[in-house]
Scaffold this motif. Structure first.
Motif, PDB file in Angstrom:
ATOM      1  N   ASN A   1       0.800  -1.230   0.000  1.00  0.00           N
ATOM      2  CA  ASN A   1       0.000   0.000   0.000  1.00  0.00           C
ATOM      3  C   ASN A   1       0.831   1.277   0.000  1.00  0.00           C
ATOM      4  O   ASN A   1       0.322   2.359   0.216  1.00  0.00           O
ATOM      5  CB  ASN A   1      -0.945   0.017   1.216  1.00  0.00           C
ATOM      6  CG  ASN A   1      -0.192  -0.222   2.511  1.00  0.00           C
ATOM      7  OD1 ASN A   1       1.018  -0.072   2.583  1.00  0.00           O
ATOM      8  ND2 ASN A   1      -0.935  -0.625   3.543  1.00  0.00           N
TER       9      ASN A   1
ATOM     10  N   ALA B   1       3.587   4.840  -4.034  1.00  0.00           N
ATOM     11  CA  ALA B   1       3.756   6.153  -4.660  1.00  0.00           C
ATOM     12  C   ALA B   1       5.213   6.413  -5.002  1.00  0.00           C
ATOM     13  O   ALA B   1       5.515   7.223  -5.881  1.00  0.00           O
ATOM     14  CB  ALA B   1       3.231   7.251  -3.732  1.00  0.00           C
TER      15      ALA B   1
ATOM     16  N   THR C   1       9.164   7.442  -8.530  1.00  0.00           N
ATOM     17  CA  THR C   1       7.847   8.089  -8.495  1.00  0.00           C
ATOM     18  C   THR C   1       7.249   8.140  -9.903  1.00  0.00           C
ATOM     19  O   THR C   1       7.956   7.958 -10.894  1.00  0.00           O
ATOM     20  CB  THR C   1       7.951   9.517  -7.939  1.00  0.00           C
ATOM     21  OG1 THR C   1       8.865  10.269  -8.763  1.00  0.00           O
ATOM     22  CG2 THR C   1       8.457   9.511  -6.511  1.00  0.00           C
TER      23      THR C   1
ATOM     24  N   SER D   1       1.479   6.962 -10.689  1.00  0.00           N
ATOM     25  CA  SER D   1       0.110   7.486 -10.769  1.00  0.00           C
ATOM     26  C   SER D   1      -0.256   7.916 -12.192  1.00  0.00           C
ATOM     27  O   SER D   1      -1.423   8.198 -12.473  1.00  0.00           O
ATOM     28  CB  SER D   1      -0.070   8.667  -9.813  1.00  0.00           C
ATOM     29  OG  SER D   1       0.857   9.703 -10.115  1.00  0.00           O
TER      30      SER D   1
ATOM     31  N   SER E   1      -3.150   6.200 -13.649  1.00  0.00           N
ATOM     32  CA  SER E   1      -4.486   6.492 -13.112  1.00  0.00           C
ATOM     33  C   SER E   1      -4.867   7.944 -13.372  1.00  0.00           C
ATOM     34  O   SER E   1      -5.891   8.408 -12.876  1.00  0.00           O
ATOM     35  CB  SER E   1      -4.525   6.214 -11.601  1.00  0.00           C
ATOM     36  OG  SER E   1      -3.596   7.040 -10.915  1.00  0.00           O
TER      37      SER E   1
ATOM     38  N   ALA F   1      -2.380   1.108 -10.179  1.00  0.00           N
ATOM     39  CA  ALA F   1      -2.213   2.565 -10.160  1.00  0.00           C
ATOM     40  C   ALA F   1      -3.487   3.264  -9.700  1.00  0.00           C
ATOM     41  O   ALA F   1      -3.439   4.253  -8.961  1.00  0.00           O
ATOM     42  CB  ALA F   1      -1.807   3.059 -11.549  1.00  0.00           C
TER      43      ALA F   1
ATOM     44  N   MET G   1      -3.704   2.661  -6.094  1.00  0.00           N
ATOM     45  CA  MET G   1      -2.450   3.025  -5.413  1.00  0.00           C
ATOM     46  C   MET G   1      -2.123   2.009  -4.324  1.00  0.00           C
ATOM     47  O   MET G   1      -1.630   2.336  -3.252  1.00  0.00           O
ATOM     48  CB  MET G   1      -2.528   4.448  -4.844  1.00  0.00           C
ATOM     49  CG  MET G   1      -2.399   5.524  -5.913  1.00  0.00           C
ATOM     50  SD  MET G   1      -0.990   5.296  -7.043  1.00  0.00           S
ATOM     51  CE  MET G   1       0.379   5.676  -5.963  1.00  0.00           C
TER      52      MET G   1
END
Length: 361
Positions: free
Chosen positions: A164, A167, A175, A178, A181, A255, A258
């Motif tokens: 979990n 990120a 990084t 995301s 998404s 994504a 997350m």
């Protein structure tokens, strides 16, 4: 009178075939009208974008499934591949890759994580293809077995726990996950990826020698083999495509959440099969289109989200999804029977015309 009867029967068959070929769009229109009335919040921008995100996942998964079903096979492992590949990506982002012999942990950049995850998906698909072609195991049994294997590995990867914290950290250079998404304007990235996949898959299926080989294998495997087509190689590639599509869905889903959980994708193979068959892909093989599959994915997405908005329990949703698959297969059988009857009628009419021409001469 006999001629009129034949003409009327032929006209009825043609009308019925037209309706059957357009069944997915007809059902989709009916569903939109129904859910717009039954679920007042269904027909607004936020709800439609949510539907679009789910359609993208089902559609990408169903593209790979369509290739498989066209060859006369089935891939029950796609949902498990989604979960396993999601765990691979999530694990790399949260924990990195530990090399005990060197005492170091490598944190890969997001593009490398995505590339490795997609390659693993392809490898899992190749394993399915090898089991089917080289060991002679039927696709149903082979992919049923690997479904449990991949799902087991997904749980083993984290001992059943969830990743979990994916990120990433700027200092580690990992990084940006995301991105999958995110949205371009209001269009979700998953939808854009679906469009790209659909265009490429459609061109490959309809405009390349490999696509024609896939259709030929599904039409008649022995004839395809006798004509010089490398059937085993083509089947392995087809299952690799299915694994690739499943891995992509695993990346997008991870994504969006997350987080990566080993149970992600459970039973999604049913959505993929239903979308393919609803879109006109024949379970008997040899027939199928990518456009039809995308239409089928819209139907599945609308049904799932619409029922959720109406407050239908997950138990009843399972019942309805099962019925949808059964109805889709029955309709496919009806369509094939009508086509066979029309072909036989056309041959008989041709023979009668030849006889009439010979008598006149």
């Amino acid at each position: 009178m006999a001629a009129d009867t034949k003409k009327g029967s032929g006209g009825n068959n043609q009308l019925l075939m037209t309706l059957l070929k357009g069944r997915t769009l007809i059902v989709l229109a009916i569903l939109f009208v129904f859910f717009s009335c039954a679920a007042p919040n269904f027909f607004n921008v936020d709800s439609l974008l949510s539907v679009a995100k789910h359609v993208a996942l089902y559609g990408i998964l169903a593209i790979g499934m369509t290739y498989v079903i066209i060859t006369g096979g089935i891939d029950l492992s796609v949902g498990a591949v989604v979960g396993f590949c999601g765990m691979i990506a999530g694990g790399f982002l949260q924990e990195g890759l530990t090399l005990p012999m060197f005492g170091v942990t490598i944190y890969m950049s997001v593009p490398v994580v995505v590339l490795v995850t997609l390659l693993i998906g392809i490898l899992l698909g190749i394993i399915n293809g090898l089991i089917i072609t080289k060991l002679g195991v039927t696709p149903f049994i082979a992919t049923l077995g690997t479904m449990y294997v991949w799902r087991g590995f997904a749980n083993i990867r984290s001992n059943g726990a969830t990743f979990n914290d994916i990120a990433g950290k700027a200092g580690l250079g990992n990084t940006g996950f995301s991105f999958f998404s995110s949205s371009v304007g209001i269009i979700p990235m998953g939808v854009i990826i679906l469009i790209i996949f659909a265009v490429i898959a459609g061109i490959v299926l309809n405009k390349t020698a490999f696509g024609w080989h896939v259709l030929a294998i599904g039409g008649n495997t022995n004839a395809a083999r006798l004509s010089g087509i490398k059937v085993d190689k083509s089947l392995i590639i087809v299952y690799a495509i299915s694994g690739f599509c499943s891995a992509m869905v695993g990346i997008i889903t991870t994504a969006q959440l997350m987080a990566a959980h080993p149970a992600t994708g459970t039973s999604w193979e049913m959505n993929a099969i239903a979308a393919s068959v609803l879109g006109g892909t024949s379970m008997a093989g040899g027939v199928g289109t990518i456009v039809g599959t995308i239409e089928g994915a819209f139907v599945i997405g609308v049904i799932n989200d619409g029922m959720t908005m109406m407050g239908v329990t997950e138990f009843w949703q399972q019942v309805i999804r099962g019925l949808v698959i059964i109805i889709a297969v029955v309709i496919d059988q009806v369509q094939r029977n009508i086509q066979a009857r029309m072909a036989l009628q056309a041959r008989n009419e041709s023979k009668e015309e030849d006889k009439a021409a010979a008598a006149t001469a």
